[in-house]
Design a protein around this motif. Structure first.
Motif, PDB file in Angstrom:
ATOM      1  N   ALA A 223       0.832  -1.199   0.000  1.00 36.44           N
ATOM      2  CA  ALA A 223       0.000   0.000   0.000  1.00 36.44           C
ATOM      3  C   ALA A 223       0.871   1.255   0.000  1.00 36.44           C
ATOM      4  CB  ALA A 223      -0.910   0.008   1.219  1.00 36.44           C
ATOM      5  N   LEU A 224       0.365   2.307  -0.624  1.00 39.00           N
ATOM      6  CA  LEU A 224       1.037   3.601  -0.581  1.00 39.00           C
ATOM      7  C   LEU A 224       0.794   4.295   0.755  1.00 39.00           C
ATOM      8  CD1 LEU A 224       2.567   5.956  -1.845  1.00 39.00           C
ATOM      9  CD2 LEU A 224       0.443   6.645  -2.978  1.00 39.00           C
ATOM     10  N   LYS A 225      -0.394   4.098   1.310  1.00 38.82           N
ATOM     11  CA  LYS A 225      -0.765   4.758   2.563  1.00 38.82           C
ATOM     12  C   LYS A 225      -1.636   3.825   3.381  1.00 38.82           C
ATOM     13  CE  LYS A 225      -1.505   8.348   5.360  1.00 38.82           C
ATOM     14  NZ  LYS A 225      -0.434   9.014   6.136  1.00 38.82           N
ATOM     15  N   ARG A 226      -1.322   3.708   4.665  1.00 38.24           N
ATOM     16  CA  ARG A 226      -2.180   2.940   5.562  1.00 38.24           C
ATOM     17  C   ARG A 226      -2.711   3.878   6.639  1.00 38.24           C
ATOM     18  NH1 ARG A 226      -2.546  -3.121   7.543  1.00 38.24           N
ATOM     19  NH2 ARG A 226      -4.361  -2.786   8.816  1.00 38.24           N
ATOM     20  N   VAL A 253     -20.039   0.723  -3.181  1.00 43.35           N
ATOM     21  CA  VAL A 253     -18.837   1.438  -2.773  1.00 43.35           C
ATOM     22  C   VAL A 253     -17.934   0.424  -2.091  1.00 43.35           C
ATOM     23  CG1 VAL A 253     -17.871   3.236  -1.309  1.00 43.35           C
ATOM     24  CG2 VAL A 253     -20.030   3.641  -2.491  1.00 43.35           C
ATOM     25  N   HIS A 254     -16.744   0.247  -2.634  1.00 42.79           N
ATOM     26  CA  HIS A 254     -15.782  -0.701  -2.074  1.00 42.79           C
ATOM     27  C   HIS A 254     -14.781   0.072  -1.225  1.00 42.79           C
ATOM     28  CE1 HIS A 254     -11.788  -2.712  -2.249  1.00 42.79           C
ATOM     29  NE2 HIS A 254     -12.510  -3.758  -1.908  1.00 42.79           N
ATOM     30  N   VAL A 255     -14.712  -0.276   0.058  1.00 37.85           N
ATOM     31  CA  VAL A 255     -13.876   0.427   1.019  1.00 37.85           C
ATOM     32  C   VAL A 255     -12.745  -0.491   1.477  1.00 37.85           C
ATOM     33  CG1 VAL A 255     -13.832   1.445   3.331  1.00 37.85           C
ATOM     34  CG2 VAL A 255     -15.742   1.926   1.782  1.00 37.85           C
ATOM     35  N   PRO A 256     -11.485  -0.084   1.298  1.00 37.03           N
ATOM     36  CA  PRO A 256     -10.371  -0.937   1.732  1.00 37.03           C
ATOM     37  C   PRO A 256     -10.214  -0.906   3.244  1.00 37.03           C
ATOM     38  CG  PRO A 256      -9.540   1.158   0.905  1.00 37.03           C
ATOM     39  CD  PRO A 256     -11.034   1.172   0.694  1.00 37.03           C
ATOM     40  N   LEU A 257     -10.199  -2.080   3.841  1.00 39.52           N
ATOM     41  CA  LEU A 257      -9.959  -2.199   5.273  1.00 39.52           C
ATOM     42  C   LEU A 257      -8.606  -2.851   5.547  1.00 39.52           C
ATOM     43  CD1 LEU A 257     -13.535  -3.308   6.394  1.00 39.52           C
ATOM     44  CD2 LEU A 257     -12.587  -0.993   6.289  1.00 39.52           C
ATOM     45  N   ALA A 258      -8.154  -3.687   4.620  1.00 36.07           N
ATOM     46  CA  ALA A 258      -6.779  -4.171   4.624  1.00 36.07           C
ATOM     47  C   ALA A 258      -5.954  -3.232   3.748  1.00 36.07           C
ATOM     48  CB  ALA A 258      -6.726  -5.604   4.106  1.00 36.07           C
ATOM     49  N   ALA A 259      -4.660  -3.501   3.612  1.00 35.71           N
ATOM     50  CA  ALA A 259      -3.797  -2.630   2.817  1.00 35.71           C
ATOM     51  C   ALA A 259      -2.629  -3.441   2.280  1.00 35.71           C
ATOM     52  CB  ALA A 259      -3.295  -1.455   3.646  1.00 35.71           C
ATOM     53  N   GLY A 260      -2.731  -3.878   1.017  1.00 37.42           N
ATOM     54  CA  GLY A 260      -1.651  -4.650   0.417  1.00 37.42           C
ATOM     55  C   GLY A 260      -1.390  -5.932   1.167  1.00 37.42           C
ATOM     56  N   ASP A 261      -0.139  -6.095   1.607  1.00 39.88           N
ATOM     57  CA  ASP A 261       0.216  -7.325   2.325  1.00 39.88           C
ATOM     58  C   ASP A 261      -0.150  -7.261   3.799  1.00 39.88           C
ATOM     59  OD1 ASP A 261       2.090  -5.392   2.942  1.00 39.88           O
ATOM     60  OD2 ASP A 261       3.804  -6.759   2.897  1.00 39.88           O
ATOM     61  N   GLN A 262      -0.766  -6.162   4.237  1.00 38.35           N
ATOM     62  CA  GLN A 262      -1.146  -5.999   5.643  1.00 38.35           C
ATOM     63  C   GLN A 262      -2.638  -6.291   5.819  1.00 38.35           C
ATOM     64  OE1 GLN A 262       1.143  -5.239   8.159  1.00 38.35           O
ATOM     65  NE2 GLN A 262       2.528  -5.679   6.452  1.00 38.35           N
ATOM     66  N   PRO A 263      -3.000  -7.264   6.642  1.00 34.35           N
ATOM     67  CA  PRO A 263      -4.416  -7.569   6.867  1.00 34.35           C
ATOM     68  C   PRO A 263      -5.104  -6.457   7.641  1.00 34.35           C
ATOM     69  CG  PRO A 263      -3.037  -8.870   8.339  1.00 34.35           C
ATOM     70  CD  PRO A 263      -2.103  -8.151   7.414  1.00 34.35           C
TER      71      PRO A 263
END
Length: 344
Positions: A223-226, A253-263
């Motif tokens: 992720a670029l930003k968490r 609307v899809h909202v990211p709650l994880a971030a890349g390799d971070q759950p």
């Protein structure tokens, strides 16, 4: 409570579109409302191939080079002296790829008896294209040609796809900008950024179908930003909903709650800022981007229950972004995790 659905953001690590769609349909078919073609090949890395192709654009020249090993290591261009950056020479490839995949999609849909499932076409924001192509200092003044090229291709797709196509507007740049802004300014920044997105939406025929994929970046599955909470994303969702045109249906609307390799975090407080979205219109699905292969399934079920309690509704489940940057094994595990969560 009604059964949850699964949303697949777009990319999937497979040899071709048929293989990608077949795997996704085999594993998650009964839970799907839409199905993308897997964004295989060069599209696996989202817009990187489009920016790389600018090396051959006659109106620009390379300012600094990069190999996409990180967010600060990619090609950046400048307009050639005496030239004007023109949209007519931009071929982004969305219409071409969608046209080639649509026939395969219809075959896979029939083979798996996925009646009512729609063909999903991911569309990057013009600001993202300009930001990665020309850098942050020039992104806003260079976005126009990218917008014109995107609109041209979206109209082409809408002409042959009609209601059987759903455009997924993808907005990492806006999401990260809002997340980076100081808390008191987030709402203002969100409101200032949304009109640029809406110009894409209103440029296609009325009645065209849309979803919104908010994203914190996924280059190389990083992720670029968490953010420390979901508050910045909620600010952007609220601004988007206020500005959305009524004659272009927004279906999710899809909202990211994880971030890349971070759950996703286990802290309940991380999700508390979702409360204002409890009033989300019933016709707009909330898709929780929490399915992640690197976290215990019971922990993820607990997070899902927290989100649904705060929103007072059943939500759909997804990963935080497309699965194309994962290994085949991890992508399969993430897909199977989404099914387990949908069934929980």
């Amino acid at each position: 409570m009604p059964r949850r659905h699964i949303h697949l953001v777009g990319s999937y690590p497979a040899a071709d579109a048929r293989q990608a769609m077949t795997i996704m349909a085999d594993v998650a078919g009964p839970y799907l409302r839409t199905l993308a073609d897997g964004e295989v090949g060069a599209r696996r890395n989202w817009i990187a191939h489009i920016i790389d192709d600018l090396r051959d654009h006659p109106d620009v020249e390379l300012r600094t080079d990069g190999d996409w090993s990180g967010y600060d290591d990619h090609p950046i261009y400048k307009v050639r002296r005496g030239h004007r950056f023109r949209s007519g020479l931009l071929r982004l490839g969305h219409a071409k790829e969608a046209g080639a995949s649509y026939a395969v999609f219809k075959e896979v849909r029939a083979e798996h008896r996925l009646d009512g499932v729609t063909f999903q076409v991911g569309v990057p924001g013009d600001l993202d294209l300009a930001l990665f192509s020309f850098g942050p200092a020039r992104a806003f003044v260079r976005r126009g040609p990218f917008r014109d090229a995107l609109v041209r291709e979206m109209r082409e797709i809408a002409a042959w796809g009609g209601r059987d196509v759903l455009f997924q507007i993808e907005v990492p740049a806006e999401t990260v900008m809002v997340a980076t802004a100081p808390g008191p300014l987030r709402a203002l920044v969100a409101r200032s950024l949304v009109p640029g997105l809406i110009k894409l939406v209103t440029a296609v025929p009325p009645g065209s179908r849309f979803g919104a994929h908010l994203c914190v970046g996924d280059l190389n599955n990083r992720a670029l930003k968490r953010p420390d909470s979901v508050a910045p994303v909620v600010s952007l969702v609220k601004a988007l909903l206020r500005a959305w045109p009524h004659d272009r249906p927004l279906e999710y609307v899809h909202v990211p709650l994880a971030a890349g390799d971070q759950p996703p975090p286990l802290r309940t407080g991380f999700y508390q800022a979702l409360e204002p979205l409890a009033g989300l219109p019933s016709g707009i699905r909330f898709v929780a981007g929490l399915a992640h292969e690197a976290q215990d399934a019971d922990d993820q079920r607990r997070i899902l229950r927290i989100v649904e309690k705060i929103l007072s509704r059943t939500v759909d489940v997804a990963s935080a972004c497309g699965l194309g940057r994962r290994s085949e094994e991890d992508a399969r595990r993430a897909l199977e995790r989404a099914v387990a969560l949908a069934d929980s």
